[in-house]
Design an enzyme around this catalytic site. Structure first.
Site, mmCIF file in Angstrom:
data_model
loop_
_atom_site.group_PDB
_atom_site.id
_atom_site.type_symbol
_atom_site.label_atom_id
_atom_site.label_comp_id
_atom_site.label_asym_id
_atom_site.label_seq_id
_atom_site.Cartn_x
_atom_site.Cartn_y
_atom_site.Cartn_z
ATOM 1 N N HIS A 1 -0.004 -22.225 47.823
ATOM 2 C CA HIS A 1 0.579 -22.574 46.522
ATOM 3 C C HIS A 1 0.400 -21.461 45.491
ATOM 4 O O HIS A 1 1.373 -20.969 44.902
ATOM 5 C CB HIS A 1 -0.064 -23.857 45.984
ATOM 6 N N ASN B 1 -0.809 -28.397 55.451
ATOM 7 C CA ASN B 1 -0.481 -29.478 54.524
ATOM 8 C C ASN B 1 -0.138 -30.793 55.204
ATOM 9 O O ASN B 1 -0.713 -31.829 54.892
ATOM 10 C CB ASN B 1 0.681 -29.071 53.612
#
Length: 868
Positions: free
Chosen positions: A529, A719
């Protein structure tokens, strides 16, 4: 004469060679995207009646206007207007509207290359595309717009869109060059003021918006970025005012607001936002932790048995009474979300059954599964080859004393199957999951809170069937007389019966706590991210949409700025969900900043990462020129196939536009992009020697491959396995609340009578479990409009046939990889691909063949971008 929009041409008769070009515009009205905002439609209908319409003007890519004020800008054709806007009231559940348009175009102006759009309505709309048919000398011309167009009064410039042609800067048709340059200037902004929703500005800021110093010292957080002490990647600038007590910190929005600024074109689309609301914002009340804690304090904040934990999935957690449920409901500001919270005493917290316990509710406890998840679980990127025994610390002994491992050969010799430690090292049989040096500098501070944790080392043996088994776990804390006196450590070895077996289960839990925190903060947040956002910003500021590298990378930036902004608002902020559910607590983001000091871009590619960890060695006789020391390493095996496919695609694509190293070096936009990424976006690392020079085609292709890998496959691997594995918190606890039971202590005696209760009182408590599982359920879901690796949102993303064919080959290769993964998952010789819990490894399954695009907790699929 041909009627031109420029005043000097108005009123003149048309030329004989003026012809009509028909086309179609696809857009979405504001009332569609805002669900029930019919006011927008009504006001725009009135604007239409008053003659305030939406106009389109084509710009020539061939014929420039030689006038002194125009500087040879491409000539602008006659304006045409959208017809039929006010004939019907668009229903709120519609998606796209299509309008037919017709342009009067002088054939002498050649082929259109750009487009001016003026919106004189009261509200914005989303312009998806314009397609022209039968353009003289060209045929079809397509504008792939995908942008919000606000009323013209909000802009100090014309909204200009370009066709889907690709041009390097020096190859840009002369009439379009100024338009290209001015558009980039507009996107950069002037670096001043608070940014509004209609601003299209991509700019940088430090992470100075996480704390709330005006609320009190306990809510203050250090500014991340801009210093040697706390370096960090940059995030998107919002321009909000500083706080009163700390001028270096930016003020925050109200906690329940999700309207944090990101450029409008970076916001979630209508389907993604709908999914996000339905699955994520049902838990918006979680951000008001204090009020929820007061509610839960009325009930035991513990799971007493594993059967209590299972109620989360089988029946739901029962909250006290209807009045409490109504209180929670009233905390939620969204009407559509409030309907999800019932007030008839129904159970509230009920979650889908995590895959890790779907087939066998106790298999997660086995040593085999504990080790297998280091290769195929949610954080398969840490395990490394053990190259010296006992392991040595790299921490500064002048500060931390002796931090070397206390594990001895006697601890592990009995489980080495007849090997000595030296023999096992030489045969590459010993591996380590090492969180010791990373966490030790924070253990003392963290343990002064309600958390009680250790820094851990886990040594494992590689068996003949390529599975791993743990040999020893070391739990370390700073010396009670001070960190400078070194570590106090205890070593635990496998046991499966009695108190010793319970102690061993707890030792594995402390390891899982370390790994869960590192995973969420570093493997997931920081290394995907946070590090990608500067690339998003720099690409939009320095690479025109006409640039082929912009077209290559842009799909891999989708939704990243938006999800990161939401994370800063409710997840990683002071008092946010992460601080309440992961062991570092208020030190979480500070710790990620310290670890960013070790981040090296060139080591983020999979082959370089595997070699750095000692998991692979170069071998020209092996696939991908790498020999894996653990042949059955699902993340690495599948990942290398994906990496290779991305690399091939990137090389083929770049070679279409760059014929030599010199053409890379001479690309002015590319060089500006790279300079800004290095010197600004990742500015705290600008002086590092490892940055590629961006002077060769190899520099370019390697860098783009790494960016795409990190944004797509790496993010998918760390994720989307969160809920399948960590949705059952006993398997992946995030907090430890008491130290290892010691002989003579009450909890040690309790291990004999009720070991499960001791385990549950040691790991994450009930409230934090509910909050944490709510979070990872959200993060693990695929949106129904997800665009996966090997796919594009539109087939008209480029007009270059060679690029489209290369992309088709990329997609076909990904389909082959899918079949290989399915075959290996069904082959019983590869034990690590399924394991005792019977979860096939599909986190790097591209999902290109899944035309249904099912959303939800699929546990498979590689989205193009860090989109959740």
């Amino acid at each position: 004469m041909f009627q031109n929009i420029m005043d000097g041409f108005k009123g003149k008769p048309k030329k004989e060679n003026v012809r009509t070009i028909k086309g179609s515009v696809v857009l979405m009205k504001k009332n569609v995207l805002d669900f029930n905002d019919f006011t927008a439609s009504l006001l725009d209908r009135i604007a239409e009646a008053l003659g305030k319409r939406v106009s389109f003007e084509l710009i020539s890519a061939v014929e420039g206007d030689p006038g002194p004020e125009n500087k040879n800008l491409g000539k602008v054709g006659t304006a045409t207007y959208l017809e039929g806007w006010n004939r019907t009231l668009t229903p709120p559940d519609a998606r796209e509207s299509m309008f037919n348009v017709a342009f009067e175009w002088d054939e002498g102006m050649g082929i259109p290359g750009a487009l001016i759009v003026k919106n004189l309505h009261c509200h914005q709309f989303f312009l998806k595309s314009l397609t022209l048919e039968d353009v003289p000398g060209k045929g079809q011309v397509h504008f792939d717009c995908n942008s919000w167009v606000y009323p013209a009064k909000y802009y100090k410039y014309n909204r200009v869109f370009f066709t889907n042609e690709s041009y390097l800067p020096h190859n840009t048709p002369e009439p379009l060059r100024k338009y290209r340059e001015e558009e980039l200037v507009n996107l950069r902004g002037n670096g001043q003021g608070k940014l509004k929703e209609w601003d299209r500005v991509y700019d940088y800021a430090f992470y100075n918006d996480l704390g709330l110093p005006d609320k009190g010292p306990e809510y203050g957080r250090p500014v991340l970025g801009g210093s040697k002490e706390y370096p960090y990647p940059r995030r998107g600038r919002t321009g909000r005012k500083p706080t009163k007590k700390d001028p270096k910190s930016e003020s925050r929005l109200p906690l329940v607001s999700l309207d944090i600024y990101v450029p409008k074109d970076e916001r979630f689309g209508v389907v993604k936002m709908s999914d996000f609301l339905a699955y994520a914002l049902k838990s918006i009340f979680q951000v008001s932790f204090t009020e929820l804690k007061a509610i839960f304090d009325k009930t035991p904040n513990e799971f007493d048995t594993f059967e209590d934990v299972m109620k989360m999935y089988e029946g739901g957690i029962n909250l006290p009474d209807g009045s409490v449920l109504r209180k929670i409901r009233d905390m939620i500001p969204f009407e559509m979300i409030r309907e999800l919270i019932r007030t008839d005493n129904e159970r509230l917290f009920k979650f889908p059954m995590p895959q890790v316990i779907q087939t066998d509710r106790s298999a997660w406890r086995t040593d085999e599964e504990f080790a297998r998840e280091m290769l195929a679980g949610v954080n398969p990127v840490i395990i490394s080859l053990l190259q010296e025994f006992p392991p040595k610390s790299k921490l500064d002994p002048n500060i931390y004393g002796n931090q070397n491992s206390s594990i001895t050969e006697e601890h592990i010799l009995k489980n080495l199957h007849g090997l000595t430690v030296d023999e096992a090292l030489k045969k590459n049989k010993l591996f380590i999951l090492d969180h010791h040096d990373t966490l030790m500098p924070y253990v003392e501070r963290i343990n002064k809170t309600s958390t009680k944790m250790y820094a851990t080392r886990t040594i494992l043996l590689l068996r003949e069937d390529w599975t791993l088994t743990p040999l020893a776990i070391e739990l370390s804390r700073p010396h009670p007389d001070g960190e400078q006196h070194g570590a106090v450590s205890e070593v635990y070895t496998p046991a499966h019966e009695g108190v010793e077996g319970s102690i061993w289960q707890l030792a594995k839990a402390y390891v899982a706590v370390n790994d869960s925190g590192y995973h969420q903060l570093i493997s997931h947040w920081l290394n995907t991210h946070a590090v990608i956002e500067p690339f998003v910003i720099a690409t939009n500021r320095q690479l025109s949409v006409l640039h082929p590298i912009h077209k290559l990378l842009n799909p891999h930036y989708r939704d990243t700025m938006n999800i990161n902004a939401l994370a800063r608002q409710i997840l990683i902020n002071a008092g946010g969900i992460l601080e309440h559910t992961v062991f570092p607590g208020k030190y979480a983001m500070e710790m990620s900043s310290v670890l960013y000091k070790n981040w090296v871009l060139t080591e983020q590619g999979l082959p370089a990462d595997l070699k750095k960890r000692g998991i692979a060695v170069e071998d020209s006789n092996c696939p991908h020129n790498l020999q894996l020391l653990i042949e059955d390493y699902p993340y690495a095996v599948d990942g290398l196939e994906i990496w290779s496919a991305i690399e091939t695609w990137v090389k083929e694509y770049c070679c279409i536009y760059y014929s030599s190293d010199a053409s890379v070096k001479d690309d002015t936009e590319l060089q500006s992009w790279w300079t800004e990424v290095r010197d600004v976006g990742h500015g705290d690392k600008k002086d590092e020697p490892w940055w590629p020079n961006m002077s060769t085609l190899s520099d370019l292709t390697n860098t783009c491959t790494i960016i795409i890998w990190v944004a797509s496959a790496l993010h998918a691997a760390v994720n989307f396995g969160q809920y399948p594995y960590a949705g059952y918190l006993p398997n992946r606890p995030t907090i430890s609340r008491q130290f290892m039971p010691q002989p003579g202590k009450p909890n040690y005696d309790q291990l004999r009578s009720n070991p499960d209760l001791v385990y549950l009182k040691t790991i994450t408590a009930q409230l934090q479990t509910l909050l944490g599982v709510s979070l990872i359920e959200i993060l693990s879901r695929h949106s129904t409009d997800e665009v996966y690796l090997g796919q594009r949102a539109t087939p008209e993303w480029t007009s270059d046939v060679a690029a489209k064919k290369a992309f088709e080959r990329f997609g076909k290769k990904l389909l082959e990889i899918e079949k290989q993964i399915e075959q290996m998952n069904n082959d019983e010789q590869w034990k690590n691909r399924v394991g005792p819990v019977k979860i096939p490894y599909t986190l790097l399954f591209p999902n290109t063949s899944d035309v249904s695009h099912e959303g939800g907790l699929t546990g498979k699929g590689i989205p193009n971008s860090v989109s959740i």
